[in-house]
Design an enzyme around this catalytic site. Structure first.
Site, mmCIF file in Angstrom:
data_model
loop_
_atom_site.group_PDB
_atom_site.id
_atom_site.type_symbol
_atom_site.label_atom_id
_atom_site.label_comp_id
_atom_site.label_asym_id
_atom_site.label_seq_id
_atom_site.Cartn_x
_atom_site.Cartn_y
_atom_site.Cartn_z
ATOM 1 C CG ASP A 294 -2.165 0.858 0.991
ATOM 2 O OD1 ASP A 294 -3.175 0.673 1.678
ATOM 3 O OD2 ASP A 294 -2.104 1.719 0.086
HETATM 4 C C1 GLC Z 1 -4.326 4.253 -0.387
HETATM 5 C C2 GLC Z 1 -5.204 3.135 0.108
HETATM 6 C C3 GLC Z 1 -5.330 1.992 -0.854
HETATM 7 C C4 GLC Z 1 -5.219 2.529 -2.272
HETATM 8 C C5 GLC Z 1 -3.810 3.030 -2.451
HETATM 9 C C6 GLC Z 1 -3.567 3.622 -3.845
HETATM 10 O O1 GLC Z 1 -3.590 4.798 0.668
HETATM 11 O O2 GLC Z 1 -4.928 2.591 1.382
HETATM 12 O O3 GLC Z 1 -6.584 1.351 -0.599
HETATM 13 O O4 GLC Z 1 -5.501 1.504 -3.204
HETATM 14 O O5 GLC Z 1 -3.450 3.997 -1.461
HETATM 15 O O6 GLC Z 1 -4.343 4.778 -3.998
#
Ligand code: GLC
Length: 740
Positions: A294
């Protein structure tokens, strides 16, 4: 980007290729097997190229499409032709195709870039939030919404979406409950299958198929106090009984990728937790795709006091099974050094690259890296897509209260007064993660109500109730407008950013001023209908007594205004049922239906109860009213004593004692009365939504497979089927069956 010193590898590259004999397969030849193409390509890659491949940045909107050479992510970091993936912030096909062209034509090996976005509940055609969709109990419609999202994403240049989120959410304070499919593991698992199949189609390489990314593996929903990014303490039993089933379902449905989570999982952050990512996700659940971290969660290992520095963070993460590094550039910048210094075996890098290349070959990206340039009218908002979004909004809304059949409104209604912060609002109806949708496409509640009632009734809006305050003039203005009004409709609820990522709330009660507005309305003597919109379960025990009817509309995407008007007018008979418990107050959290018993549950009231609040929620999981009048027969079982190899066929007839056709969702629960691990008082094992015609009857059947439906899992993830008594429960009907 750090240059790798081992230039001799490049000099001897031809020899390396010949020696390992991989040059006989042309990785660009689609007639070769994916496995051979992966190995052939991997064998030709330098370490530097490999490290770029396991890296994902963000493709910022470049104002001037002519100088795409300067394309970069918002921090100015270059999008190199060798990069593995990008998150495209917009559907600008020219920019995406140009980035892809550089990858295909200006890099040494021509590896296409995987282009992603968070398409969570629709791309341009926005659908209700996932939590709302869960309340529709309509697998086919949820599947269809994912198909629409995939097609519109594909035509936007997006081939990978970070969805579905499968964190079973039981803490309404946590903002991301909005992105879940509610509190039940079976329900999340059922929708996981539909959404993964919807995104990925029959084959990943088909036109309009995009790769799913189930997230956030694992335990993220247990964030302490409901606060995002907080540590999680997850028992082994909760891990296997609650958190894991949706991931198993998604993997069984073929999910191409998984995203590891932010959270510190029992002292080992998930991004670097090999027991979770290698041992469980891959070895136990059978996942064979790739794991992406993430947002900057590799880097955050330092802040979490788990890694000395970025190099250690990168080494621990890739060794643990996180294949691709999102946005903190650590893999690109530090793993080459780690390999050189013997801190990381290059074979681990190869393994991650292999997994990523496999998904790219499976997607057919090498053969079709570019996106057709179409007008928005050719790629978005088709009549069918809009109809699907409206239908899902209508079927996910939940009629919580309907005193004296306040709803549907009479056809003779002459004056409707509307007030409240959601009445004319657009952006807050859309919810978090809006994809490439546009506020301009939203139909407001006022617009929807005027379209439906405007020919025969006056629809008047009264200002003065905002999200967190009510003007002093509101009461006077409302009194004046409500003169001769048949009904006052108050559109209340949450702002869009009050839920979603980093949208934790210490109180899930609506602001006091909104409840006050309901009381003011009720004192005027006409019927009061409250519409509530939120991305989470909300505590509305304050306003509930003053409302004659309450329709929870969630964050309903583009057509919430039409859906509300269709339900209030009776054109649509509400069929939504709650997929998450609505607490009486925040203090009850966590509260969910499939809970274990209190030790003194047989000692009568008062034992284990609050001094200052009830222990029952305001609205239970599964609650939802209809305009029809359903009556359930007793449960009929074709046998009540059976062995583990038998099937038990259970039947319930539902009669509709009204003149209004209505859809009913039947919830079949199992209660394992005594077991070597205490079991929840009931566990949902099947839901089925069917039409029950006016004055008709519909049969619902549940064929029990003992191993599937009566077993339980222990703290090691082992499944047990034990002899003994089971209650099968449907609404207030119960039948006991005995496994011998
Ligand atoms: C965010 C979220 C995740 C998302 C990623 C890309 O912080 O936690 O769910 O897919 O970053 O945007």
């Amino acid at each position: 980007m750090r240059k790798i010193k081992n230039t001799k590898a490049i000099l001897f590259l031809p020899l390396i290729m010949i020696s390992c004999g991989q040059n006989k397969v042309d990785y660009k030849d689609p007639s070769q097997s994916v496995e051979d193409r992966v190995e052939s390509l991997l064998s030709q890659m330098t370490l530097e190229e490999k490290l770029e491949q396991i890296n994902i940045l963000v493709l910022g909107k470049n104002e001037n499409v002519n100088n795409v050479a300067e394309i970069s992510d918002p921090t100015g970091r270059k999008i190199t032709p060798e990069i593995g993936a990008v998150i495209a912030l917009g559907p600008d096909v020219d920019i995406i195709n140009e980035v892809q062209r550089k990858a295909m034509e200006e890099s040494r090996l021509g590896i296409p870039i995987l282009v992603a976005n968070d398409i969570i509940h629709g791309c341009r055609t926005l659908f209700p939030m996932p939590l709302a969709q869960a309340c529709s109990w309509d697998r086919e419609l949820v599947y269809e919404s994912a198909r629409v999202a995939a097609k519109e994403s594909y035509l936007s240049g997006i081939r990978w979406t970070f969805s579905p989120m499968l964190d079973v959410a039981r803490d309404g304070r946590w903002g991301r409950v909005a992105e879940s499919y509610g509190e039940d593991p079976y329900v999340n698992a059922e929708y996981a299958k539909e959404v993964v199949k919807g995104y990925q189609g029959e084959n990943l390489s088909d036109k309009y198929s995009i790769a799913a990314c189930t997230k956030h593996f694992v335990g993220y929903a247990y964030s302490q106090s409901g606060r995002d990014y907080n540590p999680t303490e997850v028992t082994d039993l909760a891990l296997w009984e609650t958190a894991m089933p949706p991931y198993q379902a998604a993997i069984d449905a073929g999910a191409a990728t998984v995203m590891s989570a932010f959270n510190d999982f029992n002292g080992i952050p998930t991004v670097a937790n090999g027991a979770l990512l290698n041992d469980i996700l891959r070895d136990r659940l059978g996942f064979d795709g790739f794991v992406v971290s993430d947002w900057r969660s590799v880097e955050q290992l330092v802040a979490q006091r788990y890694a000395e520095g970025p190099l250690e963070a990168g080494v621990m993460s890739i060794n643990a099974g996180t294949d691709m590094d999102m946005y903190d550039y650590i893999y690109s910048k530090f793993l080459g050094q780690a390999v050189e210094e013997g801190k990381l075996d290059e074979s681990v890098v190869d393994q991650s690259v292999r997994r990523i290349l496999k998904v790219k070959f499976d997607l057919g990206l090498f053969e079709s890296p570019y996106t057709e340039k179409l007008e928005d009218s050719e790629r978005y908002l088709s009549p069918e897509s809009r109809a699907t979004s409206l239908a899902l909004a209508e079927r996910s809304m939940v009629l919580l209260k309907n005193e004296d059949n306040t709803l549907p409104l009479s056809k003779d209604v002459k004056k409707i007064v509307i007030a409240g912060p959601l009445a004319g609002n657009k952006v807050n109806m859309m919810g978090t993660w809006r994809g490439f949708s546009s506020e301009a496409d939203v139909v407001t509640i006022i617009k929807g109500m005027k379209e439906t009632f405007g020919d025969n009734a006056q629809v008047e809006y009264v200002d003065g109730v905002s999200f967190e305050s009510t003007s002093p003039q509101f009461a006077t203005n409302l009194k004046k407008a409500a003169k001769n009004a048949d009904v006052i409709v108050l559109a209340l609820g949450e702002q869009q950013y009050w839920s979603g990522e980093n949208g934790a709330k210490a109180s899930i009660e609506l602001p006091q001023s909104q409840s006050e507005a309901v009381k003011i309305a009720k004192e005027l003597g006409c019927k009061v209908v409250v519409l509530t919109a939120s991305g989470r379960p909300i505590a509305i025990s304050e306003l509930e007594p003053h409302a004659d009817a309450i329709l929870h509309m969630w964050q309903s995407g583009l057509y919430g205004g039409n859906a509300v008007a269709n339900i209030l007018s009776g054109k649509v008979n509400p069929s939504g049922r709650l997929a998450i418990t609505f607490p009486y107050c925040t203090g009850q959290i966590p509260i969910y239906y499939n809970r274990r018993v209190n030790a003194r549950n047989k000692w009568g009231r008062g034992q284990g109860e609050y001094r200052d609040a009830p222990i029952d929620p305001l609205y239970e999981f599964g609650h939802g009213l209809s305009y029809s009048d359903f009556e359930y027969s007793d449960i009929r079982a074709d046998k009540t004593v059976f062995s583990k190899d038998d099937k038990v066929r259970l039947t319930v007839d539902v009669a509709n004692n009204s003149d209004i056709d209505g859809e009913e969702t039947l919830f079949w629960y199992v209660d394992d009365l005594v077991a070597t691990r205490t079991q929840p008082i009931k566990k949902l094992k099947l839901f089925e939504k069917k039409m029950v015609k006016a004055n008709g009857k519909t049969e619902f059947v549940f064929e029990i497979d003992p191993m599937r439906d009566l077993s339980f899992v222990d703290e090691k993830g082992n499944t047990h089927l034990e002899k003994g008594d089971f209650n099968i429960i449907v609404k207030d009907k119960v039948v006991k069956i005995v496994l011998e």
